[in-house]
Structure formats: C-alpha cells, structure tokens
Scaffold this motif. Structure first.
Motif, PDB file in Angstrom:
ATOM      1  N   TRP A  12       0.774  -1.206  -0.029  1.00 36.44           N
ATOM      2  CA  TRP A  12       0.166   0.026  -0.003  1.00 36.44           C
ATOM      3  C   TRP A  12       0.867   1.369   0.237  1.00 36.44           C
ATOM      4  O   TRP A  12       2.039   1.142   0.590  1.00 36.44           O
ATOM      5  CB  TRP A  12      -0.979   0.146   1.255  1.00 36.44           C
ATOM      6  N   CYS A  17      -7.457   6.160  -6.416  1.00 34.83           N
ATOM      7  CA  CYS A  17      -8.178   5.036  -6.741  1.00 34.83           C
ATOM      8  C   CYS A  17      -8.614   5.346  -8.036  1.00 34.83           C
ATOM      9  O   CYS A  17      -9.134   6.251  -8.421  1.00 34.83           O
ATOM     10  CB  CYS A  17      -9.136   4.671  -5.920  1.00 34.83           C
ATOM     11  N   THR A  28      -3.554   3.166  -1.355  1.00 32.28           N
ATOM     12  CA  THR A  28      -3.836   2.435  -2.845  1.00 32.28           C
ATOM     13  C   THR A  28      -3.089   1.315  -2.824  1.00 32.28           C
ATOM     14  O   THR A  28      -1.711   1.506  -2.303  1.00 32.28           O
ATOM     15  CB  THR A  28      -4.120   3.371  -3.819  1.00 32.28           C
ATOM     16  N   ARG A  45      -4.003   2.357  -9.572  1.00 30.22           N
ATOM     17  CA  ARG A  45      -3.989   2.022  -8.140  1.00 30.22           C
ATOM     18  C   ARG A  45      -5.550   1.890  -7.826  1.00 30.22           C
ATOM     19  O   ARG A  45      -6.561   2.448  -8.393  1.00 30.22           O
ATOM     20  CB  ARG A  45      -3.453   3.328  -7.776  1.00 30.22           C
ATOM     21  N   ALA A  46      -5.888   1.073  -6.803  1.00 25.60           N
ATOM     22  CA  ALA A  46      -7.220   0.622  -6.189  1.00 25.60           C
ATOM     23  C   ALA A  46      -7.265   0.817  -4.849  1.00 25.60           C
ATOM     24  O   ALA A  46      -6.246   0.383  -4.039  1.00 25.60           O
ATOM     25  CB  ALA A  46      -7.703  -0.691  -6.832  1.00 25.60           C
ATOM     26  N   CYS A  47      -8.269   1.281  -4.154  1.00 25.17           N
ATOM     27  CA  CYS A  47      -8.317   1.507  -2.856  1.00 25.17           C
ATOM     28  C   CYS A  47      -8.824   0.095  -2.165  1.00 25.17           C
ATOM     29  O   CYS A  47      -9.007  -0.763  -2.861  1.00 25.17           O
ATOM     30  CB  CYS A  47      -9.434   2.635  -2.361  1.00 25.17           C
ATOM     31  N   CYS A  50     -12.074  -1.326  -3.395  1.00 29.44           N
ATOM     32  CA  CYS A  50     -12.096  -1.862  -5.018  1.00 29.44           C
ATOM     33  C   CYS A  50     -11.183  -3.180  -4.964  1.00 29.44           C
ATOM     34  O   CYS A  50     -11.311  -4.232  -5.573  1.00 29.44           O
ATOM     35  CB  CYS A  50     -11.368  -0.964  -5.619  1.00 29.44           C
TER      36      CYS A  50
END
Length: 79
Positions: A12, A17, A28, A45-47, A50
């Motif tokens: 992370w 996101c 993210t 990138r994703a949170c 997600c």
C-alpha cells in the motif's frame, strides 16, 4: 480469509483509486502498470474497497470454474 488478511497481501502507498478519484489521495495498491506509447509507465491503483471487490470477482470465477482461489494476485505491478 478475512478482509484485512486479504488487504495485507498487497503493498500500500498513497495514490488515487482508479474508480474513486473523488476520494483524493488515499492508501492504494497497484493493480496494473500500463505502458502508453511514448509516455513511459502509468500505475493503475485501487483503494481497499476496490481490491476486495476485485478479489470477490476472482473468488467467484474460480468457484464457477472449479479452480483453486488464492487471494493476493489481482495485479501486475512488477516495476
């Protein structure tokens, strides 16, 4: 596997996101690296929400295919 255990499988860092840019800079995980022609590279990138959503999709697909599901492999982020 619990939510936090799955999230702990990813690295992370602060980012935006791809599905929730209005949240601004938040923790993210890199889920894909794109290489646009002439631009170098761009991390998608994703949170956490997600990442869990994508893991759920993978788990359900594995169950339908009769395959083994292993969390922690949604991305291709070898830089």
């Amino acid at each position: 596997m619990e939510r936090q255990q799955i999230l702990d499988l990813y690295e992370w860092d602060d980012g935006v996101c791809f599905r929730h840019p209005n949240r601004g800079t938040i923790p993210t995980a890199c889920v894909k690296v794109l290489h646009p022609r002439g631009v170098g590279q761009h991390q998608v990138r994703a949170c956490g929400d997600c990442v869990i959503g994508m893991e759920d999709i993978r788990r359900e697909a594995a169950a339908r295919a009769g395959s083994k599901y292993e969390p922690g492999h949604i991305g291709e982020c070898d830089l």
